[in-house]
Motif scaffolding. Structure first.
Motif, PDB file in Angstrom:
ATOM      1  N   SER A 171      11.748   3.222   8.771  1.00 28.65           N
ATOM      2  CA  SER A 171      11.066   3.733   7.737  1.00 28.65           C
ATOM      3  C   SER A 171       9.643   3.344   7.756  1.00 28.65           C
ATOM      4  O   SER A 171       8.726   4.332   7.370  1.00 28.65           O
ATOM      5  N   ALA A 224       6.096   5.601   8.812  1.00 31.98           N
ATOM      6  CA  ALA A 224       4.831   5.890   7.771  1.00 31.98           C
ATOM      7  C   ALA A 224       3.484   5.578   8.490  1.00 31.98           C
ATOM      8  O   ALA A 224       2.670   6.165   7.905  1.00 31.98           O
ATOM      9  N   LYS A 242      -2.855   1.534  13.874  1.00 32.72           N
ATOM     10  CA  LYS A 242      -1.919   1.500  12.752  1.00 32.72           C
ATOM     11  C   LYS A 242      -0.555   0.322  13.005  1.00 32.72           C
ATOM     12  O   LYS A 242      -0.176  -0.231  12.399  1.00 32.72           O
ATOM     13  N   ALA A 287       0.470  -3.273   1.672  1.00 36.12           N
ATOM     14  CA  ALA A 287      -0.237  -2.929   0.572  1.00 36.12           C
ATOM     15  C   ALA A 287      -1.650  -3.670   0.485  1.00 36.12           C
ATOM     16  O   ALA A 287      -2.684  -2.992  -0.057  1.00 36.12           O
ATOM     17  N   ASP A 318      -4.906   4.493   3.742  1.00 35.04           N
ATOM     18  CA  ASP A 318      -3.721   5.333   3.740  1.00 35.04           C
ATOM     19  C   ASP A 318      -2.475   4.365   3.718  1.00 35.04           C
ATOM     20  O   ASP A 318      -1.557   4.781   3.063  1.00 35.04           O
ATOM     21  N   LEU A 319      -2.331   3.662   4.752  1.00 35.24           N
ATOM     22  CA  LEU A 319      -1.254   2.710   4.860  1.00 35.24           C
ATOM     23  C   LEU A 319      -1.008   1.820   3.590  1.00 35.24           C
ATOM     24  O   LEU A 319      -0.043   1.532   2.980  1.00 35.24           O
ATOM     25  N   ALA A 344      -2.056   2.817   0.726  1.00 36.50           N
ATOM     26  CA  ALA A 344      -1.718   3.492  -0.561  1.00 36.50           C
ATOM     27  C   ALA A 344      -0.068   3.695  -0.509  1.00 36.50           C
ATOM     28  O   ALA A 344       0.693   3.852  -1.199  1.00 36.50           O
ATOM     29  N   HIS A 345       0.264   3.972   0.718  1.00 35.50           N
ATOM     30  CA  HIS A 345       1.572   4.478   0.949  1.00 35.50           C
ATOM     31  C   HIS A 345       2.375   3.288   0.601  1.00 35.50           C
ATOM     32  O   HIS A 345       3.549   3.296   0.015  1.00 35.50           O
ATOM     33  N   PHE A 346       2.161   1.915   0.936  1.00 36.69           N
ATOM     34  CA  PHE A 346       2.997   0.845   0.803  1.00 36.69           C
ATOM     35  C   PHE A 346       2.872  -0.032  -0.492  1.00 36.69           C
ATOM     36  O   PHE A 346       3.808  -0.435  -0.924  1.00 36.69           O
TER      37      PHE A 346
END
Ligand SMILES: NC(=O)C1=CN([C@@H]2O[C@H](COP(=O)(O)OP(=O)(O)OC[C@H]3O[C@@H](n4cnc5c(N)ncnc54)[C@H](OP(=O)(O)O)[C@@H]3O)[C@@H](O)[C@H]2O)C=CC1
Ligand SMILES: O=C(O)CCC(=O)C(=O)O
Ligand SMILES: [Mg+2]
Length: 735
Positions: A31, A35, A622, A669, A676-677, A679-681
């Motif tokens: 998961s 992302a 990433k 985070a 982006d990462l 914000a996602h986490f």
């Protein structure tokens, strides 16, 4: 069946405790990686998976499986490989038989393992099983040399939180016993081949009858080819003598072999020990036991099962057992002895555990006692002998202050003894064994008797050179004391040194390296780490295996926390998780009380390395962020003591994964390289923190009762997921 595309990272499906752990950890990894656009795929190298792949003909379409091991074996020869390899079962015959039985009970039409194949069809089935038996995975995947060490964070943690060590005193009666001659060590011959050639191995009986044991073994130029044998007579005399000495000394009799990885020679030696232990029973009832299919190489457990309804044989066994010294036990509560199953006591894990315990093993009375550690061959036994003598003189190692022993192991392309299975033979008659090259040159020749175990091992030039170069790099990177554990007086080692010394000279680094025989290197390494300093052990394949359990278990309490990197020779990466095995005892505990004490720290370390490798190999920014965050999370697990406890009621493997996920998400985070990462986490990290109470209590709620995973070797995916992912709150966050 070929795969259309290769995922960025391949995570292996294995057996026992690490596979149970994957039921909880892998969904988190997949998961998080997804992302970041990193794909994680799986390949099945479990024992059950390999059996299914080998016998498709009786199976339905749904039951069939691809030969993932063969596919991975090809992948690791390419620069594209990025494989996370968890420990898998290297099956002894009893394990193989049990796995087949389980698959049959689940409706898989797999043939029985032919114990004594006679027809051509049975022999063909047996050959397919033999390819699955023993250490059949690692040699295929290890297309590179081995770099095993404790990550700095792990070593620091161990020094700050020293584990308990048993005390060592000069009065300890524990010792190592090895043969004084007639063993592989004393019979070894070795030569380096100038040109590429093939060879055949021929047995010439006393009456002149020639039998070709093996033809068409091919070697590239520069291969070091060894041949040696163990005398059955010398081995038997030694075993009889050691049983008597053990009794006189009042210690436990223990035998330490590697019947899994040395899948041809060591089960035979193990079988000699079973026969020596029950000698009068074999003398009196040999023919009857033969009829019942008894094979001493399969161990006392299998033997007892076959003779249990024969009162005369059982009485004879009881009578001789009463006269024998007590035996070192695998499980004294259940009466499982050292000699029950050849894969239960494996030297790399068993000797360090005994040494860590202050030289104590478990006796049949359930109490700890000193032990006579029988290790018949002298090639590597001196390492354990020297360690035990060192601790008797100096007391146990102090993990709070001890330095570390890193290892660089010559392993690639089935190097040394671990690749010797196809060229190992039990002699059916007395005579001469010759190794004959294409041009008729006889490179090795030994006089043998019936029952002797003759074997040839080889080591290729490219892996040797790669290994020396890796050692030079590692020494340069660390500045540590660096020792080649090579014995100038041992035939094989002398040939290796003919490679090692010129490379060191040519690179102008000869003064940075020492060369010592294993016994001296053991003492030097123990002296070094006792002073709090560090050293690199540059070793062959067997010592790689032995030392990467021995020193980690003394320094860190377990080899599960090791960083274990295989730098593949064609550019890919293979990241093994820890340096140990698949911990069958942990599965037993999970099944009985739903507590999994498996520590996934090895997986965390391997995962971080794998992401970083991906970042470098594919220029994937990433992946680097994911990898850096994994390191932070691993550090968090250590700093906050989130590793699993041993006992039910304590947090277990699943709790440690929750914390790992939380620290990982928090680190992702918090980073600012990829908005982006972050914000996602951020919401994931928050949800994991907010859900702490619910998650911890959902995980705790299931513990204590029996757990059902639908099988041992071939578990049911849905049942395993239910057992390993019992927190609805956590599952909802991970998705
Ligand atoms: N790389 C590979 O694929 C390897 C595979 N094997 C295979 O593994 C099986 C078992 O081998 P065995 O010699 O018993 O060795 P193991 O390493 O599996 O077990 C020895 C003990 O080490 C401890 N241990 C090992 N790993 C962990 C972990 N991650 N977390 C916590 N404790 C751990 C456990 O101690 P405790 O019970 O006290 O908690 C365990 O009982 C065999 O089938 C063998 O062939 C073995 C070595 C390597
Ligand atoms: O392949 C095996 O059977 C065991 C491997 C092992 O113990 C190791 O590599 O440390
Ligand atoms: Mg090992």
């Amino acid at each position: 069946m070929a795969y259309n595309d290769t995922p960025d990272i391949i995570y292996t499906i294995v057996d026992e405790a690490p596979q149970l752990a994957s039921g909880s950890l892998l969904p988190i990894i997949s998961s998080f990686a997804k992302a970041a656009g990193v794909s994680v795929g799986t390949r099945d190298i479990s024992l059950a998976g390999r059996i299914i792949a080998a016998f498709p003909e009786g199976l339905s379409e749904e039951q069939r499986q691809n030969d993932d091991l063969a596919a991975l074996g090809e992948l690791v020869k390419t620069a594209d490989a990025n494989v996370i390899k968890l420990p898998n079962i290297s099956a002894s015959v009893p394990q193989l038989v049990a796995a087949v039985k389980e698959l049959q009970s689940q409706g898989f039409d797999i043939p029985d393992y032919p114990e004594a194949p006679e027809t051509a069809a049975d022999k063909a089935v047996r050959a397919r099983f033999d390819a699955i038996k023993g250490s059949a995975v690692n040699p295929v995947l290890r297309e590179g040399n081995s770099d095993r060490r404790a990550a700095a964070a792990v070593k620091n943690y161990a020094q700050n939180n020293p584990h308990r060590m048993g005390a060592w005193t000069a009065e300890s009666k524990t010792r190592v016993a090895s043969m004084s001659g007639g063993d592989f060590f004393s019979n070894e011959a070795s030569a380096t081949l100038g040109d590429a050639t093939s060879a055949k191995i021929v047995h010439v009986a006393a009456d002149g009858t020639e039998t070709v044991l093996k033809d068409g073994v091919s070697y590239p130029a520069g291969t070091v080819v060894d041949a040696t044998f163990m005398s059955a007579k010398a081995l038997d005399e030694f075993l009889v003598d050691q049983i008597a000495q053990t009794k006189a000394e009042g210690t436990l009799f223990s035998l330490h072999m590697k019947a899994t990885m040395m899948k041809v020679s060591d089960p035979i030696i193990f079988g000699h020990a079973v026969k020596a232990w029950l000698a009068p029973v074999f003398e009196q009832f040999g023919a009857e036991m033969d009829e019942l299919g008894v094979n001493p190489n399969s161990g006392l457990g299998d033997l007892l099962d076959r003779v249990k309804d024969q009162p005369a044989i059982m009485a004879a066994i009881d009578a001789i057992t009463a006269e024998r010294p007590p035996m070192y036990m695998v499980d004294s509560d259940r009466g499982i002895t050292n000699l029950h199953v050849p894969s239960d006591v494996i030297i790399d894990a068993s000797m360090p555990a005994l040494i860590r315990a202050g030289g104590k093993g478990w006796g049949p009375d359930g109490k700890e006692a000193d032990s006579n550690c029988v290790i018949p061959d002298n090639s590597y036994a001196p390492v354990y002998d020297a360690t035990i003598e060192f601790f008797k003189t100096n007391g146990a190692l102090n993990p709070a202050t001890a330095g570390t022993v890193q290892n660089l192991g010559l392993m690639a392309q089935k190097a040394e003894e671990y690749g010797s299975h196809p060229t190992t033979f039990e002699m059916s008659a007395a005579g001469t064994v010759k190794m004959v090259l294409d041009d008729g040159t006889v490179i090795h020749e030994h006089n043998v008797d019936a029952g002797d175990i003759w074997r040839s091992a080889s080591t290729r030039k490219a892996p040797i050179e790669d290994w020396v170069n890796l050692a030079i790099e590692r020494q340069k990177a660390t500045g540590y004391r660096a020792i080649f554990w090579l014995d100038e007086n041992r035939a094989h080692d002398a040939q290796l040194l003919a490679y090692v010394k010129p490379i060191l000279e040519a690179k102008g680094v000869a003064d940075k390296f020492e060369i010592m025989a294993p016994r001296e290197a053991t003492v030097a390494s123990l002296e070094t780490i006792t002073k709090g300093e560090n050293t690199i052990a540059i070793t062959g394949n067997v010592l790689r295996d032995y030392l990467t359990d021995l020193f980690p278990i003394l320094e860190l309490a377990t080899s599960a926390k090791m960083l274990s990197i295989v730098k593949l020779m064609n550019g890919g990466g293979l990241f093994e998780t820890g340096a140990g095995g698949s911990a069958p005892k942990h599965v037993q505990q999970l099944m009985e009380e739903n507590h999994l004490r498996w520590d996934s720290l090895g997986e965390f370390c391997a995962l971080g390395e794998s992401f970083k490798f991906l970042a470098d190999a594919k220029n994937n920014a990433k992946a680097r962020i994911l990898g850096d965050a994994v390191e932070t999370a691993t550090q968090g697990v250590l700093d906050h003591d989130r590793s699993p406890g041993r006992k039910v009621g304590q947090p277990d493997n699943r709790d440690s994964h929750y914390w790992f996920a939380r620290y990982w998400a928090e680190a992702l985070a918090a980073q600012s390289d990829d908005a982006d990462l972050a914000a996602h986490f951020a919401p994931i990290a928050k949800a994991l923190a907010d859900g702490e109470e619910a998650i911890v209590s959902e995980l705790a709620a299931v513990r204590g009762a029996a757990a059902d995973t639908g099988g041992y070797y071939h578990t049911d995916a849905a049942k395993t997921a239910a057992v390993m992912r019992p927190s609805a709150t956590l599952n909802a966050i991970i998705g």
